[in-house]
Design an enzyme around this catalytic site. Structure first.
Site, PDB file in Angstrom:
ATOM      1  CB  ALA A  78      -0.878   0.030   1.400  1.00  0.00           C
ATOM      2  CB  CYS A 133      -0.995 -21.111  33.225  1.00  0.00           C
ATOM      3  SG  CYS A 133      -0.975 -19.362  33.981  1.00  0.00           S
ATOM      4  CE  LYS A 152       1.565  -7.141  -2.054  1.00  0.00           C
ATOM      5  NZ  LYS A 152       1.352  -6.796  -0.714  1.00  0.00           N
ATOM      6  NE  ARG A 209      -3.844  -2.496   2.730  1.00  0.00           N
ATOM      7  CZ  ARG A 209      -4.343  -3.619   2.698  1.00  0.00           C
ATOM      8  NH1 ARG A 209      -5.417  -4.226   2.087  1.00  0.00           N
ATOM      9  NH2 ARG A 209      -3.264  -4.856   2.903  1.00  0.00           N
TER      10      ARG A 209
END
Length: 1202
Positions: free
Chosen positions: A624, A778, A674, A661
Site C-alpha cells: 500500500a 497457563c 507486487k 488500497r
C-alpha cells in the site's frame, strides 16, 4: 378439391391491419436494433485501454465478416418472402424491420462475446460511465436501482433525499437523460453477505459492517479534477462508496500532469472529468463512476450525501454551502484547496450532525476485583491491564456477584479515574456486599455537532485544528491568505504568476486591507515573506500536497456518509514552507519549461527539479505504501532524468485483499509479483520514470544483491515495510552507509512518519516501542478470560493438529532411524510429547475413511470442551482456595462449565464439518458429497461411540503465569521414549507403502478452505465453556489472523507527508529544525507534527561523535597497530569483536599471541568472515576505557586492508 396455384387469387391483406399502421413497427424495431449496436459500443467504450486494444483488434475482423453474412442472408430472405407470400412491398417494411431485429440480436450476442473475452475486474454494477466523449448506461445488476418507495428517508440519514430529477448526458451528439439513482442514506441494515470480505477485510477491521453498508449506499460529488480532486476520488472509490461523480468543465493542460496520475499527454485538450473517469472506474467496478462536464446547479446537489469542492471561488462555495446546509436532510459540504505548499479544508455537515462513534476504538473493559460499600463507591480492577477510563465516562456492569444491583445495564458515570480503579457516582452503602466477579464496560455515546455554514464561519472561524505546534499562530494568517487569494483571482481573473514580485505585492496588499477591516480579529503581523511564498505557488497543485489532503478529505467524506469518527470541525490549514530550497532563487528559476513538471518548477525552481530527476532512490516494499510512493515519485519526476534510477523490491505477491488500497494493482494481477506490477503501472503514469523491480527480501541473506556499491550509489532510501525487523535492518544499512531514510507506517486511521537524516537526527532503532504484552501460557490453556485468549488457543491447536504433527510424522516416515536417534539423544519432555503425538496420529487416531475423520473430530470435541473442563474443575473445584486461603476462582479467572455435544446445535455441526474436512485433507482422504448435508453429517456422528470420562488423580495443571511450557520433565523420560519408539516401529509396518501426510499451513484470506471456520468454532466453543462472549467468523479472522487494519486514506496522507520531506532531502542544506516527524490520527482528527530528535553526542577529549560516525583505519594494520592507534587517542581497548566472534580480550592470555596478526586475517580465521571481492575493509567493534577507567562508547571501526 384443391385449387390450382396458377389460378388462385393472391392472398388478401387482412382488413383489420391497415398498411399505414405497420409503418411505426420498422421504426421501433430499428431503434431497438440501434440500442444493441450501442451496446456493442458501450462494451468497447467502457473498457480499459488494454481491453479496448483487444476488442478493437478483434472487431475489424469479426464485424465485416458478420455484416457480409447478414447481407447475403437478407437478400435470400427477401427473395423467399416475395416468392412465398406475394405480399411484396406491402409487408416489406415489416419484414425488413423483423430482419433488422434479428441482425441486432446477433450484434448483441457479438457484444456479449467481446465483453466475455475481455479481462474483467470485479463484478460490475449499474451506472453511467463516461469515456472518450460518450456516456453509456451499463447493464444493471437487478435490485441496485431501487424504486421510489425504497428511497424514503430513514432516521439519522444524511444527504439529499430528492427522488424525481433527471440529469442530462450525451452519446456523441445525441441528447438524452439518465434517471436519478435513489440517494437516501442507508442505515446499514443490509445483508452482511453484500460485503466482499476478502476484498475489504483490512477496511472492515477498522470500520465494521454497519459503516461499510452506509458507505455502500452513499453518493458523492467531487468538483474539480486537478490532482487534489482525483486523489480524493481514488480514495473513495477504493473504499467502496456507492457512486462517485466527477465534475470539471475545464480541459487537460500539460500543467495538470504534475499532480494527476490518471492523465497522460494524449489527454491534453480533453475535458478533465472525461479523461479521468475511465481509469477511476478501473479501481473498483462495484462503484458507479460518472462524469459531469456542464455547469453545476444547486439542485443537482440533492442527488448526493456529500459534495467536495476543490477548485471554486468563495462566492460560489457560499452559495452551494447555503443550499447544502438548509437542505433536508443536510448535505455534507467540504471545500478543500491545495495552493503550492499551502492547503486548507473546510467542513460543514449541517446544523446537527450525529457522530455515532467518536474515535473508532473498541469500548474499554476491566475485570472487577472489588467494589466498596459507600458513597461514592470505589471500584478496583485486577492489575492485568491498565484501565483507560477517563473522568465522565459512562460504564455498565455485568456478572457482578453480591452487589447485583449494578447488573441492571444502566450506564453510570465514573469519577477520579485511576490506572486500576475509579469512583462510581453511586451510593452502595445499603447494598449487599460485593462477593466476586464482574466486568465493567465503557459505554460509547453518540455526539451531536452543530456546524456553522461557510458564510458565518468565514467571519467567525472558531478554533482551528492545529497540526504543527511550532506554528500555533499560522492558521489565522492562512485563513486570511486564502481569502486574499480568492479576491485576487476574482479581481484579475487569474492566479499570481510564479516569481512575479508585482503579483506577490498585490496579494500582500489585499491581505493587508482585509486584515485592517477585521476589527478585534486583526492580526498584528501578516508575515509578508510567507505571503510571498504563498503567491508564487498559488496556481500549482503539488502531488505530495494533493496526496496528503486527498487522504484527509477522503476520510472526512467517509465520516460524513457513515457517522464513523469525529469530523474536522471546521477549518484546517497546513503549510510546508520548510520544503522550499534553502538557497535564494532568481525569478527566472520559476519560469515554465513547457514540461509536465512546470507546476512543481513554479514552486521549487528548475535546479531542484533537476536534482529530483537525477536522484537514485531505493523503495523497500511495494504494498500500500509502496504503490503510493511510486505514484508520487513518478509525478514529481524523481529518477526521471538521464542520471536517475529508482529500485523497488518486494518478495510478496498480490492477493485479493490488497486491491482495496494498493491502487496500482487489478484483480487480474492476483498472484503476480507486487514490485513488477507496481513498477510497470508507475511507468505508465510517467514514461520517463526509470524504475527497476526486484523480488528480493532485503536482509543479511541478500547482501550479494544489495551490496556495498549498491548502497553507496543511493541518494536516499524510502521504507514501505510492514514489520519492525525489516525496518531495523534497513535502518542499520542506512546508518552504516550514511544514507537518508524516510520511514513511515500506518495502523488503521493512524499513521506516523520519521525522518532519519545522517548526522542530523537519531536513527530509527534509537527508540523502540515496548513489546506487546503476551498472555501467560497457563491463562491461554486453562484460564482464559477474554475472546483473544480463546482465539490464541484455537490457532495454536489448529497449527499443532494440522501442521506441526503432520510435519513431524513426515519427518519420521522419511527417515525413521535418524529421527528416532535424534529423539533418543534429546531425551527430554519435549521429545517425549512429540513422539506421543506422532504415535497417536499414526495409531490410535489414524484415519482411513471420512467416517474416521468424523470420529476423530467428535472425540476432539469431547476432549477439548468436556473432558478437559471436567478434569480442571475436578482438580480445582468451584470452592477451591489458594495456599493463602483466597478463592482460587477469583478475578480474572472464570469458572468453566463442560459442553454437551448436540447435533441440533448448528455451531457444533459446523465445527465437526470443518474439523473433519481438514483432517481428511491431511490424511489424503476424499470428502464425500454428503458431508455438507447437515442431516447426513448428524447421522454419521451419531455412530461415534464416546467413552465415559473418568477424572484422574494427581493431574498437574500449570497455574504459574511465568511458566513457558506445559510439559513437565520426568526421570523416566528416556525409558518412555524408548517404549514409544518401539511402538512407532510396530505401527510403521502397518502403514500403506509411501504413506505421507499433508500438513496444512494456516491461510486466513481464503474463506473456502475451512481454516477460519475451524479456528472460529474452536474459539467460540471454548468461550462458551468460560461464559465469554462469542464472536463471528470475521471478528475471529481479524484476531486470529492478526490482521492489521488498513485504509487508503491514511496511506495516502502518510506518503504525501514523506514526499514533502523528500524535497528537503534531495535539495540538501536543510537544518534539523526544517525537518518534520508526524503522528496523525484521522479518526479524531489529530495531527502532531514536530522536529526530529537529534542524535546523542559522545565526547572524549577534543573529539565528538554520534551514532552516524564510523572511524576508519587504513594500511591493513595488525592487532597491535590497531590497539596503539586507539591508545594514541587516549583509549585503552580491552575487547575487540568481529560479528559474534571475539578477536581479542585482555582477560585471555592466549589472545596476546594474535598481536602481530593482521586484523583482516583474524577476521577470516577466528570469525570465519567471508569477505567478498568487492569489499575493501572489515568492521570491528571495540570496547574501550579512558585514562580514568570509564567506559567510552566509540563508533565501529572499519579496518581497510586494500
Amino acid at each position: 378439391m384443391a385449387q390450382n396455384p396458377s389460378t388462385t387469387s393472391p392472398p388478401q391483406f387482412p382488413k383489420y391491419l391497415c398498411p399505414h399502421l405497420l409503418f411505426p413497427f420498422p421504426l421501433l424495431l430499428s431503434l431497438l436494433a440501434l440500442s444493441h449496436l450501442l451496446n456493442l459500443q458501450s462494451t468497447i467504450c467502457t473498457a480499459s485501454d488494454d481491453q479496448r486494444a483487444f476488442s478493437l483488434s478483434v472487431s475489424p475482423i469479426l464485424i465485416p465478416i458478420l455484416i457480409r453474412l447478414l447481407s447475403t442472408a437478407f437478400s435470400s430472405y427477401r427473395s423467399w418472402l416475395d416468392r412465398t407470400t406475394g405480399f411484396q412491398s406491402m409487408l416489406l417494411p415489416v419484414s425488413d424491420a423483423c430482419f433488422l431485429m434479428f441482425a441486432s440480436l446477433i450484434l448483441r450476442g457479438l457484444s456479449r462475446f467481446v465483453l466475455y473475452m475481455l479481462p474483467v475486474k470485479r463484478s460490475a454494477s449499474q451506472g453511467e460511465v463516461v469515456l472518450s466523449g460518450c456516456s453509456i448506461k451499463k447493464n444493471c445488476v437487478a435490485g441496485l436501482l431501487a424504486s421510489p418507495s425504497d428511497t424514503s428517508e430513514k432516521p439519522g440519514s444524511g444527504g439529499g433525499g430528492s427522488t424525481g430529477s433527471t440529469n442530462d448526458f450525451t452519446i456523441g451528439n445525441i441528447s438524452t437523460t439518465r434517471a436519478q439513482v435513489p440517494i437516501a442514506m442507508s442505515t446499514g441494515d443490509g445483508n452482511p453477505s453484500d460485503i466482499d470480505e476478502d476484498l475489504h477485510s483490512r477496511q472492515l477491521a477498522l470500520y465494521g459492517r454497519d459503516t461499510m453498508r452506509r458507505l455502500f449506499a452513499s453518493n458523492v460529488l467531487i468538483f474539480g479534477m486537478q490532482g487534489l480532486g482525483l486523489e480524493i476520488a481514488k480514495n473513495l472509490i477504493l473504499a467502496g462508496i456507492k457512486s462517485v461523480t466527477l465534475h470539471d468543465e475545464g480541459v487537460v493542460e500539460l500543467w495538470d500532469l504534475s499532480s494527476n496520475f490518471a492523465l497522460t499527454e494524449s489527454d491534453i485538450g480533453k475535458n478533465r472529468a472525461l479523461a479521468c473517469v475511465g481509469k477511476m472506474q478501473e479501481l473498483n467496478n462495484v462503484v458507479l463512476v460518472s462524469a459531469l462536464t456542464t455547469k453545476l446547479t444547486k439542485e443537482q446537489l440533492s442527488d448526493f450525501q456529500a459534495v467536495v469542492f476543490t477548485d471554486i471561488s468563495l462566492a460560489q462555495a457560499i452559495e452551494f454551502d447555503d443550499y447544502c446546509h438548509t437542505h433536508q436532510p443536510p448535505i455534507a459540504f467540504i471545500k478543500a484547496e491545495v495552493r503550492g505548499l499551502f492547503g486548507s479544508v473546510f467542513c460543514d455537515f449541517g446544523p446537527e450532525f450525529k457522530v455515532l462513534d467518536v474515535d473508532g476504538e473498541e469500548p474499554r473493559t476491566g475485570i472487577i476485583a472489588s467494589i466498596s460499600n459507600g458513597n461514592p463507591a470505589m471500584v478496583s480492577c485486577v492489575d492485568d491491564e491498565r484501565l483507560e477510563f477517563q473522568d465522565g465516562d459512562l460504564v455498565v456492569f455485568s456478572e457482578v456477584q453480591g452487589l447485583t444491583e449494578l447488573n441492571d445495564g444502566k450506564p453510570r458515570k465514573i469519577t477520579k479515574a485511576r490506572p486500576y480503579s475509579f469512583d462510581l457516582e453511586e451510593d452502595t452503602t445499603n447494598c449487599a456486599p460485593y462477593q466476586r466477579g464482574g466486568i465493567v464496560t465503557q459505554v460509547k455515546e453518540p455526539k451531536v455537532l452543530n456546524f456553522k455554514p461557510l458564510r458565518e464561519a468565514l467571519a467567525d472561524p472558531g478554533d482551528f485544528l492545529l497540526s504543527d505546534f511550532s506554528k500555533f499562530d499560522r492558521p489565522p494568517l492562512l485563513h486570511l491568505a486564502f481569502r486574499a487569494l480568492d479576491k485576487f483571482v476574482c479581481d484579475l481573473g487569474r492566479y499570481p504568476v510564479a516569481g512575479s514580485e508585482e503579483d506577490a505585492q498585490k496579494l500582500i496588499s489585499i491581505a493587508g486591507e482585509m486584515n485592517d477591516g477585521q476589527g478585534d480579529g486583526r492580526l498584528e503581523d501578516i508575515n509578508p515573506k510567507l505571503l510571498r511564498y504563498f503567491a508564487f505557488g498559488a496556481k500549482a497543485v503539488l502531488n505530495p500536497m494533493a496526496a496528503m489532503f486527498g487522504g484527509i478529505v477522503g476520510q472526512e467524506v467517509v465520516k460524513a456518509c457513515s457517522g464513523k469518527f469525529h469530523p474536522l470541525f471546521q477549518f484546517f490549514y497546513f503549510d510546508s514552507v520548510e520544503s522550499l530550497p534553502t538557497a535564494q532563487l532568481d525569478s527566472n528559476e520559476f519560469a515554465p519549461a513547457n514540461s509536465r513538471y512546470d507546476a512543481q518548477i513554479s514552486v521549487f525552481g528548475s535546479k531542484l527539479q533537476k536534482k529530483l530527476e537525477d536522484a537514485n532512490l531505493f523503495i523497500v516494499g511495494s504494498g500500500a505504501l509502496g504503490c503510493e510512493f511510486l505514484k508520487n515519485l513518478a509525478l514529481m519526476g524523481v529518477s526521471c532524468g538521464s542520471q536517475g534510477r529508482l529500485t523497488v523490491t518486494d518478495d510478496d505477491v498480490i492477493e485479493k485483499s490488497n486491491l482495496s488500497r494498493q491502487f496500482l494493482f487489478r484483480d487480474w494481477n492476483i498472484g503476480q509479483a507486487k514490485s513488477t506490477v507496481a513498477a510497470a503501472a508507475a511507468a505508465l503514469i510517467n514514461p520517463q520514470f526509470t524504475v527497476e523491480a526486484l523480488q528480493n527480501r532485503v536482509g543479511s541473506e541478500t547482501e550479494n544483491v544489495f551490496h556495498d556499491t549498491f548502497w553507496e550509489n543511493l541518494t536516499a532510501v524510502v521504507n514501505a515495510l510492514d514489520n519492525v525487523n525489516a525496518r531495523l535492518y534497513v535502518d542499520g544499512r542506512c546508518l552504516y552507509f550514511q544514507k537518508p531514510l524516510l520511514e513511515s507506517g500506518t495502523l488503521g486511521a493512524k499513521c506516523n512518519t520519521q525522518m532519519v537524516i545522517p548526522h542530523l537526527t537519531e536513527n530509527y532503532g534509537a527508540s523502540r516501542d515496548p513489546p506487546e504484552k503476551q498472555a501467560p501460557m497457563c491463562t491461554v490453556h486453562s484460564f482464559p478470560h477474554n475472546i483473544d485468549h480463546c482465539l490464541t488457543w484455537a490457532r495454536s491447536e489448529f497449527e499443532g493438529l494440522l501442521e506441526k504433527v503432520p510435519t513431524e510424522v513426515n519427518a519420521y516416515l522419511s527417515n525413521p532411524g535418524e529421527y528416532t536417534s535424534s529423539m533418543r539423544n534429546a531425551g527430554d519432555a519435549q521429545a517425549r510429547d512429540t513422539l506421543e503425538r506422532i504415535l497417536d496420529c499414526l495409531d490410535r487416531e489414524r484415519c482411513d475413511t471420512f467416517q474416521d475423520c468424523i470420529t476423530w473430530s467428535r472425540l476432539k470435541f469431547e476432549d477439548y470442551f468436556a473432558n478437559r473442563v471436567k478434569q480442571l474443575t475436578y482438580t480445582f473445584p468451584e470452592d477451591a482456595a489458594t495456599s493463602t486461603g483466597a478463592p482460587f476462582w477469583s478475578a480474572p479467572k472464570r469458572f468453566p462449565r463442560p459442553l454437551q455435544f448436540s447435533t441440533s446445535d448448528p455451531s457444533h455441526l459446523h465445527y465437526l464439518l470443518a474439523a473433519s474436512i481438514l483432517r481428511a485433507e491431511t490424511s489424503g482422504i476424499p470428502v464425500p458429497n454428503w458431508a455438507k448435508n447437515p442431516q447426513k453429517l448428524a447421522e454419521a456422528v451419531d455412530k461415534v461411540i464416546v467413552p465415559e470420562f473418568q477424572p484422574k488423580q494427581g493431574v498437574k495443571i500449570v497455574t504459574d503465569e511465568k511458566a513457558t511450557s506445559l510439559s513437565s520433565s520426568s526421570v523416566d523420560d528416556a525409558s518412555v521414549i524408548n517404549d514409544l519408539i518401539t511402538k512407532l516401529e510396530q505401527c510403521h509396518v502397518t502403514l500403506v507403502q509411501n504413506f505421507m501426510m499433508k500438513p496444512i499451513q494456516f491461510e486466513k484470506d481464503d474463506d473456502t478452505n475451512y481454516h477460519m471456520d475451524l479456528i472460529a468454532a474452536l474459539a467460540n466453543m471454548r468461550a462458551r465453556n468460560y461464559s465469554i462472549p462469542e464472536v463471528d467468523k470475521l471478528k475471529a479472522k481479524f484476531i486470529a489472523g492478526r490482521i492489521i487494519p488498513a485504509i487508503a486514506t491514511t496511506t495516502a496522507m502518510a506518503t504525501g507527508l514523506v514526499c514533502l520531506e523528500l524535497y528537503k532531502v534531495l535539495d540538501g542544506g536543510h537544518k534539523v529544525e526544517d525537518y518534520r516527524n508526524t503522528f496523525a490520527n484521522l479518526a479524531l482528527p489529530l495531527f502532531s507534527i514536530a522536529e526530529p530528535v537529534p542524535p546523542k553526542v559522545f565526547k572524549h577529549r577534543d573529539m565528538s561523535w554520534t551514532v552516524w560516525d564510523r572511524w576508519m583505519m587504513s594500511g591493513n594494520p595488525t592487532l597491535r597497530e590497531l590497539l596503539q592507534w586507539l591508545k594514541d587517542k587516549g583509549l585503552n581497548a580491552y575487547s575487540i569483536s568481529c560479528g559474534s566472534s571475539l578477536l581479542f580480550n585482555i582477560m585471555f592470555p592466549r589472545h596476546k599471541e594474535r598481536m602481530d596478526k593482521k586484523v583482516v586475517d583474524l577476521a577470516r580465521e577466528v570469525a570465519k568472515v567471508e569477505i567478498p571481492p568487492y569489499r575493501r575493509h572489515v568492521d570491528v567493534v571495540v570496547a574501550c576505557e579512558d585514562e580514568d577507567d570509564n567506559d567510552v562508547d566509540i563508533p565501529p571501526i572499519s579496518v581497510y586492508f586494500r
